[in-house]
Design an enzyme around this catalytic site. Structure first.
Site, short mmCIF file in Angstrom:
data_model
loop_
_atom_site.label_atom_id
_atom_site.label_comp_id
_atom_site.label_asym_id
_atom_site.label_seq_id
_atom_site.Cartn_x
_atom_site.Cartn_y
_atom_site.Cartn_z
N GLY A 78 80.58 70.99 -39.07
CA GLY A 78 79.50 70.01 -39.09
C GLY A 78 78.25 70.57 -38.47
N ALA A 79 77.85 71.76 -38.93
CA ALA A 79 76.85 72.55 -38.21
C ALA A 79 75.45 72.46 -38.76
CB ALA A 79 77.30 74.02 -38.19
N ASN A 80 75.22 71.70 -39.82
CA ASN A 80 73.90 71.74 -40.46
C ASN A 80 72.93 70.68 -39.95
OD1 ASN A 80 75.78 70.04 -42.29
ND2 ASN A 80 73.73 69.36 -42.87
N THR A 81 73.40 69.81 -39.04
CA THR A 81 72.53 68.75 -38.54
C THR A 81 73.00 68.30 -37.17
OG1 THR A 81 71.50 66.62 -39.10
CG2 THR A 81 73.84 66.83 -39.54
N ILE A 107 73.97 67.49 -33.34
CA ILE A 107 74.38 68.32 -32.22
C ILE A 107 75.08 69.59 -32.69
CG2 ILE A 107 74.52 66.35 -30.67
CD1 ILE A 107 77.53 66.48 -30.82
N GLY A 108 75.67 69.56 -33.88
CA GLY A 108 76.29 70.77 -34.40
C GLY A 108 75.27 71.86 -34.65
N SER A 134 84.78 61.22 -27.94
CA SER A 134 83.79 60.18 -27.66
C SER A 134 84.33 59.24 -26.60
CB SER A 134 83.47 59.38 -28.93
OG SER A 134 82.71 58.23 -28.62
N TYR A 189 87.54 54.13 -35.91
CA TYR A 189 86.78 55.18 -35.22
C TYR A 189 87.40 55.46 -33.85
CZ TYR A 189 82.82 57.72 -33.20
OH TYR A 189 82.04 58.67 -32.59
#
Length: 345
Positions: A51-54, A56-57, A180, A206
């Site tokens: 999940g690195a494109n936006t 905190i990633g 979380s 969640y």
């Protein structure tokens, strides 16, 4: 008769404005929370972030790149990932940034990434399981899993296990799991993990998935004790990112009402990435493997997050669901003992 103007009014108004500004600055500093102070460099190390494109990633990748690491960005949207990678290269001067496709809602995609990574990469020093989805509608993945549990937990469970060989051969190495505070009040419903029998509740789902992150991290630490691979879970804080898009879609007025206050009351992605970075690079955390962190400090989990019996059961059930068969891991390298006595990163 004209009212007399109070000559002290400008001074009073100025004082009020000054006090307000100071209060806002102090509030923002408090909301920002802890900051990772470690100056550890990562040259020669490889970091994989999901999940690195936006959000905190992306900011976690930027920090890892600044430290000189080879950064592998595992993302579902390759177009956006390529843009993010270019931006990180330009802002850090580190060209050793790689984009790989990963759809955590597909166990086939997870296996393909693990296969590709194992074949193309020499090592894996830090695995940051960052990707997630929050309070989406009731969707089922191609494997028949409820989406939040699949993306937030099952995909990361399988990916981590498939990459254990690389993590062990690169030891000392770390696995960082973004959980979380929502794990509090969560419960692993083993008899109905995917809401087939009970009404679907996106918040309950969640919470279950975030509790699963924590229990997985705890059980992983127990199983990997003595291997040089350590595991940590964390709460990044309340952050203004795309993760809240489903909540805002359901309640459009909420988005309008909260858009201004959120700028004041939520962390920025850079601030939200600090605890992930802290767990990834701070020296001396080896003895705290399995622990939970928030604002760059170890903190207590809810009782649900300390239930080792549930953690063990969840591990077995997760392995069954994703079709992971645990096999004998290769022995540690000959210089493993020497490496364990060196700084972690």
């Amino acid at each position: 008769m004209w009212d007399e103007v109070d000559p002290s009014a400008p001074v009073k108004y100025g004082a009020v404005i000054a006090v307000t500004v100071i209060c806002v600055v102090l509030l923002r500093k408090w909301i920002a929370g802890g900051v990772c102070q470690s100056s550890v460099q990562l040259r020669g190390k490889t970091v994989l972030v999901t999940g690195a494109n936006t959000g905190i990633g992306k900011e976690t990748c930027r920090d890892m790149a600044r430290r000189g690491a080879r950064v592998v960005m595992a993302c579902r949207d390759l177009t956006r990932a390529a843009r993010a990678a270019d931006e990180i290269r330009q802002t850090t001067g580190n060209s050793n940034i790689v984009v790989r496709h990963l759809d955590l809602a597909s166990m086939y995609s997870v296996r393909e990434l693990a296969k590709e990574f194992t074949a193309s990469e020499d090592r894996l020093d830090i695995l940051i399981n960052n990707a997630g989805v929050m309070m989406c509608p009731k969707w089922l993945t191609e494997d028949g899993f409820e989406t939040q549990l699949a993306v937030n937990h099952l995909g990361h469970f399988l990916l981590t296990n498939l990459l254990l060989g690389k993590l062990k051969s690169s030891a000392p190495s770390r696995v960082v799991n973004v959980s979380s505070i929502a794990h509090k009040g969560g419960k692993i419903q083993f008899d109905d993990l995917f809401f087939a029998k009970r009404p679907y509740n996106s918040l309950v789902s969640y919470r279950q998935s975030k509790l699963a992150n924590m229990l997985f991290s705890r059980e992983l630490a127990r199983r990997l004790k003595g291997t040089g691979v350590t595991s940590y879970s964390l709460h990044p804080g309340v952050i203004r990112t795309e993760l809240t898009r489903h909540v805002e879609t359901w309640f459009p007025m909420l988005r309008a009402i909260l858009s201004a206050p959120s700028m004041l009351l939520m962390k920025t992605p850079t601030q939200g990435a600090q605890t992930s970075i802290y767990c990834a690079v701070t020296p001396g955390l080896e003895q705290k493997s399995g622990s939970y962190f928030s604002d760059c400090a170890m903190t207590e989990t809810a009782p649900e997050g300390r239930d080792d019996a549930v953690a063990k059961r969840l591990w077995k059930e997760s392995a069954r669901l994703v079709g992971y068969i645990e096999t004998e891991q290769p022995p540690p390298p000959e210089n493993h003992r020497e490496r364990l006595n060196t700084p972690s990163i």
